[in-house]
Design an enzyme around this catalytic site. Structure first.
Site, PDB file in Angstrom:
ATOM      1  N   ASN A   1      42.845  17.449 -17.827  1.00 23.88           N
ATOM      2  CA  ASN A   1      43.055  16.373 -18.529  1.00 23.88           C
ATOM      3  C   ASN A   1      44.231  15.520 -18.427  1.00 23.88           C
ATOM      4  O   ASN A   1      45.266  16.179 -18.285  1.00 23.88           O
ATOM      5  CB  ASN A   1      43.192  16.850 -19.988  1.00 23.88           C
ATOM      6  CG  ASN A   1      43.006  15.565 -21.196  1.00 23.88           C
ATOM      7  OD1 ASN A   1      41.908  15.046 -21.430  1.00 23.88           O
ATOM      8  ND2 ASN A   1      43.965  15.093 -21.479  1.00 23.88           N
TER       9      ASN A   1
ATOM     10  N   LEU B   1      14.727 -22.127  15.119  1.00 26.80           N
ATOM     11  CA  LEU B   1      15.374 -23.507  15.112  1.00 26.80           C
ATOM     12  C   LEU B   1      16.671 -23.377  14.049  1.00 26.80           C
ATOM     13  O   LEU B   1      16.318 -23.194  12.926  1.00 26.80           O
ATOM     14  CB  LEU B   1      14.492 -24.684  14.955  1.00 26.80           C
ATOM     15  CG  LEU B   1      13.397 -24.957  15.739  1.00 26.80           C
ATOM     16  CD1 LEU B   1      12.431 -26.293  15.500  1.00 26.80           C
ATOM     17  CD2 LEU B   1      13.702 -24.908  17.120  1.00 26.80           C
TER      18      LEU B   1
ATOM     19  N   ARG C   1      23.256 -31.521   4.497  1.00 23.67           N
ATOM     20  CA  ARG C   1      22.859 -31.811   3.010  1.00 23.67           C
ATOM     21  C   ARG C   1      23.408 -30.544   2.500  1.00 23.67           C
ATOM     22  O   ARG C   1      23.362 -30.690   1.302  1.00 23.67           O
ATOM     23  CB  ARG C   1      21.367 -31.703   2.819  1.00 23.67           C
ATOM     24  CG  ARG C   1      20.682 -33.207   3.325  1.00 23.67           C
ATOM     25  CD  ARG C   1      19.090 -33.042   3.267  1.00 23.67           C
ATOM     26  NE  ARG C   1      18.791 -32.443   4.648  1.00 23.67           N
ATOM     27  CZ  ARG C   1      17.571 -32.104   4.980  1.00 23.67           C
ATOM     28  NH1 ARG C   1      16.567 -32.518   4.284  1.00 23.67           N
ATOM     29  NH2 ARG C   1      17.243 -31.350   6.007  1.00 23.67           N
TER      30      ARG C   1
HETATM   31  C1  UD1 Z   1      11.240 -30.028   8.693  1.00 19.99           C
HETATM   32  C2  UD1 Z   1       9.939 -30.606   9.070  1.00 19.99           C
HETATM   33  C3  UD1 Z   1       9.326 -30.868   7.908  1.00 19.99           C
HETATM   34  C4  UD1 Z   1       8.900 -29.576   6.961  1.00 19.99           C
HETATM   35  C5  UD1 Z   1      10.379 -28.964   6.815  1.00 19.99           C
HETATM   36  C6  UD1 Z   1       9.983 -27.466   6.198  1.00 19.99           C
HETATM   37  C7  UD1 Z   1      10.318 -31.753  11.161  1.00 19.99           C
HETATM   38  C8  UD1 Z   1      10.647 -33.184  11.637  1.00 19.99           C
HETATM   39  N1  UD1 Z   1      10.299 -31.880   9.777  1.00 19.99           N
HETATM   40  O1  UD1 Z   1      11.973 -31.024   8.071  1.00 19.99           O
HETATM   41  O2  UD1 Z   1       8.002 -31.523   8.194  1.00 19.99           O
HETATM   42  O3  UD1 Z   1       8.063 -29.999   5.769  1.00 19.99           O
HETATM   43  O4  UD1 Z   1      10.884 -28.625   7.927  1.00 19.99           O
HETATM   44  O5  UD1 Z   1      11.166 -27.002   5.740  1.00 19.99           O
HETATM   45  O6  UD1 Z   1      10.436 -30.940  11.817  1.00 19.99           O
HETATM   46  N2  UD1 Z   1      16.954 -28.092  13.876  1.00 19.99           N
HETATM   47  C9  UD1 Z   1      17.608 -28.051  15.241  1.00 19.99           C
HETATM   48  N3  UD1 Z   1      17.749 -28.824  15.962  1.00 19.99           N
HETATM   49  C10 UD1 Z   1      17.890 -30.240  15.554  1.00 19.99           C
HETATM   50  C11 UD1 Z   1      17.238 -30.461  14.132  1.00 19.99           C
HETATM   51  C12 UD1 Z   1      16.737 -29.649  13.324  1.00 19.99           C
HETATM   52  O7  UD1 Z   1      17.556 -26.845  15.528  1.00 19.99           O
HETATM   53  O8  UD1 Z   1      18.033 -31.273  16.213  1.00 19.99           O
HETATM   54  C13 UD1 Z   1      16.650 -26.914  13.147  1.00 19.99           C
HETATM   55  C14 UD1 Z   1      17.559 -26.941  11.696  1.00 19.99           C
HETATM   56  O9  UD1 Z   1      18.925 -26.120  11.883  1.00 19.99           O
HETATM   57  C15 UD1 Z   1      16.580 -26.293  10.714  1.00 19.99           C
HETATM   58  C16 UD1 Z   1      15.298 -26.652  11.444  1.00 19.99           C
HETATM   59  O10 UD1 Z   1      15.454 -27.078  12.635  1.00 19.99           O
HETATM   60  O11 UD1 Z   1      16.843 -24.854  10.671  1.00 19.99           O
HETATM   61  C17 UD1 Z   1      14.529 -27.805  10.623  1.00 19.99           C
HETATM   62  O12 UD1 Z   1      15.479 -28.837  10.478  1.00 19.99           O
HETATM   63  P1  UD1 Z   1      15.635 -29.702   9.008  1.00 19.99           P
HETATM   64  O13 UD1 Z   1      16.745 -30.718   9.275  1.00 19.99           O
HETATM   65  O14 UD1 Z   1      16.090 -28.703   8.029  1.00 19.99           O
HETATM   66  O15 UD1 Z   1      14.357 -30.289   8.693  1.00 19.99           O
HETATM   67  P2  UD1 Z   1      13.697 -30.758   7.422  1.00 19.99           P
HETATM   68  O16 UD1 Z   1      13.997 -31.962   6.844  1.00 19.99           O
HETATM   69  O17 UD1 Z   1      13.759 -29.334   6.514  1.00 19.99           O
HETATM   70 CA    CA Z   2      14.635 -27.734   6.359  1.00 15.28          CA
END
Ligand code: UD1
Ligand code: CA
Length: 457
Positions: free
Chosen positions: A381, A9, A16
């Site tokens: 040199n 994903l 952030r």
């Molecule tokens: C997520 C988990 C959390 C976990 C943490 C670990 C969820 C709701 N929460 O939170 O429980 O502890 O990862 O690191 O899953 N992404 C998409 N599409 C979206 C949203 C996100 O592709 O619509 C991808 C982001 O690019 C990222 C990954 O999913 O690579 C995780 O998303 P992020 O927003 O980082 O989730 P966390 O808040 O870290």
């Molecule tokens: Ca994350």
């Protein structure tokens, strides 16, 4: 092994990071964050790897720079980042052949092959339909929490934003890495609703849904919590860098490299270093740098894509795309630019700049010189202040200095130019014509003496 698909994903906005660069493309030890995840997931031999990307096409094109020839890599677009469950749902069609799906976020670069193999093995051994990779962390903030029942059974994941005070105390966290059986996953994912603090479709909700539908779920606790670090902010990125540095330097030290003050050096993980080499403080080694045995590097040295033989000594210097053979000595304060080749026992000293040039065995350019587009043979040199005038305003021209030649101080070598073997160029000369072998060339106005009382006449 069962037919396994991997979904990465990587479509989130990475808000952030406060950056115009997509989060997963931020470099970690010189490589984009997502490239670590990609190379690790391929080691578990999946049938297919599917990367979910967002609107920004840079993620896909950057990955394809390294993976254009890999056939089992696919991309799926999530037009709007509506949450991790929504992102996974976008891959529904691509999962048609899969029995199992390993889901991983693109922002966990430190995950190891061993850990992925262990969670897959656990999932198969325990016959679960949903397995979450968890870990107990000293500081769980930022992660979803693993909520267990009275007999320690895994009930659900609670996201930090939705957690109450008591839940926030839980130190067992969700890594965002899971193995699912495809069928129950696809059914469950259709039932996720965005009724939470972030109004997103949380993939974490799938666990509770699977459980209430009578499926087996488990949270497998990894003993290597450090690997699960998710990069959400630049503070996390710096943490990942320092963990990766520690791993890299520890491995080098175990292989026989001395690093007296590891906190003060930076070595990218792909760099190779031979036994008994010493890396002093302030050394930065980047890219495809390879270093031989018994070298002494630093203090203060930058090497990028350089190849060094054995017993090289380099100090307070900067070099990119340079080769140095055995027993070369460089610095302090040498600037070695791309295309520089230093043969055995060459000595390059302070305030010397060299580019696109080769310097032969036992030759010396010890101080204050500019050598560009030159071929200097063995045992020469090159005196202090020697300048190859290689650029005529239009073209770069070549200077050839044959072996055993002595170039005096403050000499201009106006290229194109060839100086023969065993020649001698007098100090202060501006040489514009080829010098034959075994010849002294002198090209300067001679010193005259006048008595002071004759000066005005
Ligand atoms: C997520 C988990 C959390 C976990 C943490 C670990 C969820 C709701 N929460 O939170 O429980 O502890 O990862 O690191 O899953 N992404 C998409 N599409 C979206 C949203 C996100 O592709 O619509 C991808 C982001 O690019 C990222 C990954 O999913 O690579 C995780 O998303 P992020 O927003 O980082 O989730 P966390 O808040 O870290
Ligand atoms: Ca994350």
């Amino acid at each position: 092994m069962k037919n396994l698909n991997v979904v990465i994903l990587a479509a989130g906005e990475g808000t952030r990071m406060a950056s115009r660069i997509p989060k997963v493309l931020h470099p970690l030890a010189g490589q984009p964050i997502i490239s670590y995840v990609l190379s690790t997931v391929f080691t578990v031999k999946p049938k297919n790897v599917i990367v979910v990307v967002g609107q920004d096409d840079r993620v896909r094109s950057r990955i394809l720079e390294d993976y254009s020839k890999i056939r089992n890599l696919e991309f799926v677009r999530q037009d709007k980042p509506l949450g991790t469950a929504h992102a996974l749902a976008c891959t529904r069609k691509n999962l048609k052949d899969a029995e199992q799906v390993l889901v991983i976020a693109g922002d966990v670069p430190l995950i190891s092959r061993d850990t992925l193999e262990e969670i897959i093995a656990f999932h198969n051994r325990e016959h679960t339909q949903g397995t979450c990779l968890a870990a107990r962390l000293a500081n769980p903030s930022g992660y979803g929490r693993i909520w267990r029942g009275p007999t320690n059974e895994f009930l659900k994941i609670i996201e930090e934003k939705d957690a109450g005070l008591r839940e926030l105390q839980i130190r067992e966290v969700n890594s965002g890495i899971y193995v699912f059986d495809r069928e129950p996953l696809l059914t469950a994912i259709a039932q996720v609703h965005p009724d939470n603090a972030k109004k997103e479709y949380y993939l974490t909700d799938v666990i509770e849904i699977l459980r209430t539908q009578g499926h087996r779920v488990a949270a497998w606790q990894s003993p290597n919590g450090e690997e699960l670090l998710g990069v959400n902010t630049r503070v996390d990125l710096a943490r990942a860098e320092s963990v990766l540095q520690r791993w890299t330097l520890d491995a080098l030290m175990r292989e026989g490299v001395t690093i007296p003050l590891p906190q003060s050096v930076y070595v990218e993980p792909v760099v190779r270093i031979g036994e008994d080499t010493v890396i002093y403080p302030g050394v930065i080694l980047k890219g495809k740098t390879v270093i031989g045995k018994n070298c002494e590097l630093g203090p203060n040295l930058y090497l990028e894509n350089c190849t060094l033989g054995n017993n090289v000594r380099a100090v307070y210097s900067f070099a990119r795309e340079v080769t140095m053979a055995d027993f070369v000595s460089a610095g302090p304060f040498s600037h070695l630019r791309p295309g520089t080749h230093l043969a055995e026992r060459v000595k390059v000293g302070n305030f010397t700049e060299i580019k696109e040039s080769s310097i032969g065995e036992d030759s010396k350019v010890p101080h204050l010189a500019y050598i560009g587009d030159a071929e200097i043979a063995a045992r020469c040199n090159i005196g202090a202040g020697t300048i190859t005038c290689n650029y005529d305003g239009v073209r770069k021209n070549k200077t050839v200095v044959e072996s055993d030649t002595f170039v005096g101080s403050n000499v201009n070598l106006v290229a194109p130019l060839k100086i023969g073997k065993n020649a001698l160029v007098a100090a202060g000369s501006t040489i514009t014509r080829d010098v034959p072998s075994n010849t002294l060339a002198i090209a300067r106005s001679f010193q005259i003496h006048k008595r002071r009382n004759e000066i005005n006449n």
